[in-house]
Design an enzyme around this catalytic site. Structure first.
Site, PDB file in Angstrom:
ATOM      1  CB  SER A 114     104.865 -45.897 -56.824  1.00  0.00           C
ATOM      2  OG  SER A 114     103.535 -45.932 -56.555  1.00  0.00           O
ATOM      3  CE  LYS A 152     102.262 -41.281 -58.269  1.00  0.00           C
ATOM      4  NZ  LYS A 152     103.697 -41.384 -59.129  1.00  0.00           N
ATOM      5  CG  ASN A 181     110.930 -37.377 -60.313  1.00  0.00           C
ATOM      6  OD1 ASN A 181     110.592 -37.616 -59.228  1.00  0.00           O
ATOM      7  ND2 ASN A 181     110.882 -36.108 -60.933  1.00  0.00           N
ATOM      8  CE1 TYR A 188     100.288 -38.447 -57.081  1.00  0.00           C
ATOM      9  CE2 TYR A 188      99.755 -39.390 -54.927  1.00  0.00           C
ATOM     10  CZ  TYR A 188     100.674 -38.974 -55.984  1.00  0.00           C
ATOM     11  OH  TYR A 188     102.187 -39.085 -55.630  1.00  0.00           O
ATOM     12  CB  THR A 219     108.645 -31.954 -52.734  1.00  0.00           C
ATOM     13  OG1 THR A 219     107.549 -32.525 -53.048  1.00  0.00           O
ATOM     14  CG2 THR A 219     109.873 -32.622 -52.565  1.00  0.00           C
ATOM     15  CB  THR A 261     113.338 -35.299 -69.420  1.00  0.00           C
ATOM     16  OG1 THR A 261     112.285 -35.794 -68.627  1.00  0.00           O
ATOM     17  CG2 THR A 261     114.175 -36.504 -69.857  1.00  0.00           C
ATOM     18  CG  ASP A 265     103.965 -32.913 -72.404  1.00  0.00           C
ATOM     19  OD1 ASP A 265     103.656 -33.853 -71.370  1.00  0.00           O
ATOM     20  OD2 ASP A 265     103.037 -32.382 -72.763  1.00  0.00           O
TER      21      ASP A 265
END
Length: 273
Positions: free
Chosen positions: A134, A152, A83, A148, A183, A32, A56
């Site tokens: 996580s 988590k 993810n 953030y 990333t 997705t 979404d």
């Protein structure tokens, strides 16, 4: 034996790397993404083994429909990897209401909707594995990432509780907790609050800590660990990724326990009997 895996946020970063690793070894993947065009190379290479789904995760109805579509297309569903998510950089004071709500909508509620959609399928099958991406920042914290961190921590609480609730149905739950990786999590995928000058010194120190050689992990190196997690007969509730995670968590928890013990007489007296 090949598995059928649904992975959200599969257009780039960990999601795309892991999707390709699964496909390479013969698994089937429902991938997705908000932009499924980013999956064109995987579709060209792996054909019907990959099912691209525009999603979404903030939309609960879409999340349920996506999971149902994957199950219908492949006939079964073995693993769901949540993810999808992003980083919000900014101090607590700098963070706007809209930024905070958006962070939780994606990182927490999006994950919750996909999880809820998968559970009836897994219960009916009598097996399944839910994997939540996580962060080590769901165990420890860093400044400039407060909301953030909080998102988590919420994922950790949801998932640990879920693991206890669904073990009876043959469903496993795991949390993947990476340290920093190269990333675009801190780049194009991230959101930055409007900075206040008073925190510039903190921002400079934060940037310098991340510029040390060897600080960032290699995303490509994570695929083998994720394959092992998916294949494990008795998967762990938590899997750290990266060389910094365990030493950091051990130090933080040692400090926490020492502080709790120092205040234990106060805590016990507050029990009242």
């Amino acid at each position: 034996m090949s598995k059928t895996i649904l992975i959200t946020g599969a257009s780039r970063g960990f999601g795309k790397l892991w999707a390709e690793a699964f496909l390479k070894r013969g698994d089937k993947v429902a991938a997705t993404a908000r932009n499924t065009e980013a999956l064109a190379d995987l579709i060209a290479t792996y054909g019907d083994a990959i099912l691209p789904i525009k999603l979404d995760v903030n939309n609960r109805d879409e999340s349920f429909a996506a999971v149902a579509k994957a199950k219908e297309y492949f006939g079964s569903l073995d693993v769901v990897i949540n993810n999808a998510g992003y980083g919000l950089f900014g101090t607590i004071e700098e963070t706007t209401e809209a930024e905070a709500r958006s962070q939780f909508e994606t990182n927490v509620f999006g994950l919750l909707w996909v999880t809820q959609a998968a559970l009836p399928i897994f219960r009916e099958q009598g097996h399944g594995h839910i994997i939540q991406v996580s962060s080590v920042l769901g165990v420890v914290t860093l400044p400039l990432l407060g909301v953030y961190n909080a998102s988590k921590f919420a994922v950790e609480g949801i998932s640990e509780t879920l693991a206890a609730e669904v073990k009876q149905f043959g469903i496993n739950v795991s949390l993947i907790e990476p340290n920093g990786y190269s990333t675009d999590w801190s780049g194009a995928s991230a959101t930055q609050s409007q900075p206040l000058e008073i925190y510039n010194g903190l921002r400079t120190a934060f940037a310098e800590s991340g510029s040390q050689e060897g600080f960032w992990g290699d995303p490509e190196a994570t695929s083998e660990a994720v394959l092992k997690l998916v294949d494990a007969e008795n998967p762990p509730l938590r899997l750290f990724l990266g060389k910094h995670t365990l030493p950091w968590a051990k130090q933080v928890y040692a400090d926490r326990i020492a502080e709790w013990e120092a205040w234990d007489d106060v805590a016990v007296a507050a029990h009242g009997n």
